[in-house]
Design an enzyme around this catalytic site. Structure first.
Site, short mmCIF file in Angstrom:
data_model
loop_
_atom_site.label_atom_id
_atom_site.label_comp_id
_atom_site.label_asym_id
_atom_site.label_seq_id
_atom_site.Cartn_x
_atom_site.Cartn_y
_atom_site.Cartn_z
N ASN A 160 -49.28 81.20 63.99
CA ASN A 160 -49.72 80.11 64.86
C ASN A 160 -49.44 80.43 66.33
OD1 ASN A 160 -47.00 79.81 63.96
ND2 ASN A 160 -46.95 77.67 64.54
N GLU A 215 -49.16 78.39 69.91
CA GLU A 215 -49.10 77.06 70.55
C GLU A 215 -49.44 77.15 72.03
OE1 GLU A 215 -45.32 75.35 69.32
OE2 GLU A 215 -46.13 75.01 67.31
N GLU A 237 -53.78 79.86 60.07
CA GLU A 237 -54.98 80.10 59.26
C GLU A 237 -56.22 80.26 60.15
OE1 GLU A 237 -52.73 77.71 59.06
OE2 GLU A 237 -52.66 76.78 57.08
N CYS A 267 -57.94 73.47 59.34
CA CYS A 267 -57.93 74.84 58.80
C CYS A 267 -58.69 74.93 57.48
CB CYS A 267 -56.50 75.32 58.61
SG CYS A 267 -55.71 75.69 60.19
N1 THU Z 1 -49.43 74.90 61.57
C1 THU Z 1 -50.09 76.00 61.09
O1 THU Z 1 -50.13 77.06 61.75
N2 THU Z 1 -50.72 75.90 59.89
C2 THU Z 1 -50.67 74.82 59.08
O2 THU Z 1 -51.28 74.81 58.02
C3 THU Z 1 -49.87 73.65 59.46
C4 THU Z 1 -49.38 73.65 60.86
C5 THU Z 1 -48.75 75.01 62.86
C6 THU Z 1 -49.32 74.20 63.98
C7 THU Z 1 -48.13 74.07 64.90
O3 THU Z 1 -48.04 75.23 65.71
C8 THU Z 1 -46.93 74.06 63.96
O4 THU Z 1 -47.41 74.58 62.72
C9 THU Z 1 -46.32 72.70 63.72
O5 THU Z 1 -47.28 71.79 63.32
#
Ligand code: THU
Length: 145
Positions: free
Chosen positions: A43, A45, A56, A101
Protein backbone atom coordinates in the site's frame (compact mmCIF):
# COMPACT_ATOMS: atom_id res chain seq x y z
CA UNK A 1 -1.19 -23.57 -9.93
CA UNK A 2 1.02 -21.72 -7.48
CA UNK A 3 1.29 -23.00 -3.91
CA UNK A 4 -0.68 -21.04 -1.37
CA UNK A 5 2.32 -20.67 0.93
CA UNK A 6 4.51 -19.40 -1.90
CA UNK A 7 2.10 -16.65 -2.82
CA UNK A 8 1.54 -15.68 0.81
CA UNK A 9 5.31 -15.44 1.30
CA UNK A 10 5.48 -13.06 -1.68
CA UNK A 11 2.73 -10.92 -0.17
CA UNK A 12 4.51 -10.85 3.19
CA UNK A 13 7.77 -9.81 1.57
CA UNK A 14 5.99 -7.07 -0.37
CA UNK A 15 4.44 -5.67 2.81
CA UNK A 16 7.92 -4.57 3.93
CA UNK A 17 7.86 -1.97 1.16
CA UNK A 18 4.60 -0.36 2.28
CA UNK A 19 4.54 3.41 2.53
CA UNK A 20 2.03 3.70 5.33
CA UNK A 21 3.19 6.41 7.76
CA UNK A 22 -0.38 7.49 8.54
CA UNK A 23 -2.10 4.20 9.32
CA UNK A 24 1.04 2.25 10.29
CA UNK A 25 -0.76 -0.70 8.68
CA UNK A 26 1.43 -2.46 6.17
CA UNK A 27 -0.34 -4.48 3.50
CA UNK A 28 1.20 -6.75 0.91
CA UNK A 29 -0.64 -8.26 -2.04
CA UNK A 30 0.64 -10.85 -4.49
CA UNK A 31 -0.97 -11.86 -7.78
CA UNK A 32 -0.23 -15.20 -9.44
CA UNK A 33 -0.70 -15.65 -13.18
CA UNK A 34 -1.24 -18.59 -15.49
CA UNK A 35 2.24 -18.20 -16.99
CA UNK A 36 3.80 -18.71 -13.55
CA UNK A 37 4.64 -15.07 -12.95
CA UNK A 38 3.95 -13.29 -9.67
CA UNK A 39 3.42 -9.57 -9.22
CA UNK A 40 3.46 -8.19 -5.69
CA UNK A 41 3.05 -4.75 -4.20
CA UNK A 42 2.31 -2.83 -1.02
CA UNK A 43 0.00 0.00 0.00
CA UNK A 44 1.03 3.58 -0.76
CA UNK A 45 -0.47 6.30 1.42
CA UNK A 46 -0.64 10.06 0.97
CA UNK A 47 -0.61 13.12 3.23
CA UNK A 48 -4.09 13.66 1.85
CA UNK A 49 -5.23 10.55 3.70
CA UNK A 50 -8.15 9.62 1.49
CA UNK A 51 -5.88 9.16 -1.49
CA UNK A 52 -4.24 6.03 -0.10
CA UNK A 53 -3.69 3.27 -2.64
CA UNK A 54 -4.26 -0.25 -1.41
CA UNK A 55 -1.70 -2.96 -2.04
CA UNK A 56 -4.07 -4.90 -4.30
CA UNK A 57 -4.73 -1.86 -6.47
CA UNK A 58 -1.02 -1.09 -6.76
CA UNK A 59 -0.34 -4.72 -7.71
CA UNK A 60 -3.02 -4.75 -10.42
CA UNK A 61 -1.75 -1.40 -11.73
CA UNK A 62 1.79 -2.72 -11.79
CA UNK A 63 0.76 -5.83 -13.71
CA UNK A 64 -1.42 -3.98 -16.20
CA UNK A 65 1.18 -1.29 -16.75
CA UNK A 66 3.58 -4.03 -17.80
CA UNK A 67 1.06 -5.27 -20.35
CA UNK A 68 -0.72 -8.05 -18.46
CA UNK A 69 -4.36 -8.42 -19.52
CA UNK A 70 -5.49 -11.69 -18.00
CA UNK A 71 -4.43 -15.01 -16.57
CA UNK A 72 -5.03 -13.99 -12.96
CA UNK A 73 -5.37 -17.22 -11.00
CA UNK A 74 -4.69 -16.35 -7.37
CA UNK A 75 -4.34 -13.42 -4.99
CA UNK A 76 -2.82 -13.32 -1.50
CA UNK A 77 -3.28 -10.43 0.93
CA UNK A 78 -1.56 -9.90 4.29
CA UNK A 79 -1.58 -6.94 6.64
CA UNK A 80 -0.67 -5.62 10.02
CA UNK A 81 1.64 -3.22 11.83
CA UNK A 82 5.23 -3.47 10.65
CA UNK A 83 7.81 -5.49 12.53
CA UNK A 84 11.46 -4.46 12.75
CA UNK A 85 12.03 -5.61 9.16
CA UNK A 86 8.99 -3.70 7.90
CA UNK A 87 6.99 -6.84 7.16
CA UNK A 88 3.43 -6.90 8.39
CA UNK A 89 2.95 -8.68 11.68
CA UNK A 90 -0.21 -10.53 10.82
CA UNK A 91 -3.45 -9.39 12.35
CA UNK A 92 -5.72 -12.02 13.82
CA UNK A 93 -8.50 -11.06 11.44
CA UNK A 94 -7.68 -12.08 7.88
CA UNK A 95 -7.21 -9.09 5.58
CA UNK A 96 -9.82 -9.25 2.85
CA UNK A 97 -9.60 -6.86 -0.10
CA UNK A 98 -11.61 -3.67 0.34
CA UNK A 99 -14.58 -3.04 -1.92
CA UNK A 100 -12.69 -0.85 -4.36
CA UNK A 101 -9.92 -3.42 -4.67
CA UNK A 102 -12.44 -6.16 -5.38
CA UNK A 103 -13.65 -4.12 -8.33
CA UNK A 104 -10.09 -3.39 -9.49
CA UNK A 105 -9.20 -7.10 -9.26
CA UNK A 106 -12.39 -7.97 -11.13
CA UNK A 107 -11.33 -5.91 -14.14
CA UNK A 108 -8.20 -7.99 -14.65
CA UNK A 109 -9.99 -11.25 -13.84
CA UNK A 110 -12.80 -10.63 -16.31
CA UNK A 111 -10.38 -9.59 -19.04
CA UNK A 112 -8.90 -13.07 -18.89
CA UNK A 113 -12.16 -14.88 -17.99
CA UNK A 114 -10.77 -16.22 -14.72
CA UNK A 115 -12.23 -16.31 -11.23
CA UNK A 116 -9.13 -16.09 -9.03
CA UNK A 117 -8.90 -17.66 -5.62
CA UNK A 118 -8.25 -15.01 -2.96
CA UNK A 119 -6.27 -15.99 0.11
CA UNK A 120 -6.89 -13.53 2.94
CA UNK A 121 -4.29 -14.08 5.59
CA UNK A 122 -4.66 -13.77 9.35
CA UNK A 123 -2.39 -14.95 12.14
CA UNK A 124 -4.57 -17.96 12.89
CA UNK A 125 -6.29 -18.73 9.64
CA UNK A 126 -6.21 -18.17 5.92
CA UNK A 127 -9.64 -17.55 4.45
CA UNK A 128 -10.03 -18.83 0.90
CA UNK A 129 -12.69 -17.41 -1.36
CA UNK A 130 -13.22 -16.92 -5.05
CA UNK A 131 -13.31 -13.33 -6.26
CA UNK A 132 -16.85 -14.01 -7.44
CA UNK A 133 -17.81 -14.75 -3.83
CA UNK A 134 -16.24 -11.52 -2.63
CA UNK A 135 -17.86 -9.53 -5.43
CA UNK A 136 -20.98 -11.28 -6.66
CA UNK A 137 -22.80 -9.95 -9.73
CA UNK A 138 -19.77 -7.80 -10.55
CA UNK A 139 -19.88 -5.05 -13.11
CA UNK A 140 -17.04 -5.45 -15.56
CA UNK A 141 -15.88 -4.92 -19.12
CA UNK A 142 -18.46 -7.39 -20.44
CA UNK A 143 -21.25 -5.12 -19.19
CA UNK A 144 -20.17 -2.34 -21.52
CA UNK A 145 -21.10 -4.42 -24.53
N1 THU B 1 -5.34 -1.45 2.74
C1 THU B 1 -4.84 -2.20 1.71
O1 THU B 1 -3.76 -1.92 1.18
N2 THU B 1 -5.58 -3.25 1.28
C2 THU B 1 -6.74 -3.68 1.86
O2 THU B 1 -7.35 -4.63 1.39
C3 THU B 1 -7.26 -2.99 3.05
C4 THU B 1 -6.60 -1.71 3.38
C5 THU B 1 -4.53 -0.31 3.21
C6 THU B 1 -5.10 1.05 2.95
C7 THU B 1 -4.41 1.88 4.01
O3 THU B 1 -3.13 2.26 3.53
C8 THU B 1 -4.20 0.90 5.17
O4 THU B 1 -4.37 -0.40 4.61
C9 THU B 1 -5.17 1.08 6.31
O5 THU B 1 -6.47 1.06 5.87
Amino acid sequence: MIEKDTLIAAARAASAKAYAPYSNFHVGAALAFADGSVVSAANVENASYGLALCAETVAVSQAMASGVRGGLLAVAVVGGPPGADGEAQLTQAPVTPCGRCRQVLNELAQLGSTDPVVWSVGSEAVVEMRLSQLLPHAFGPANLG
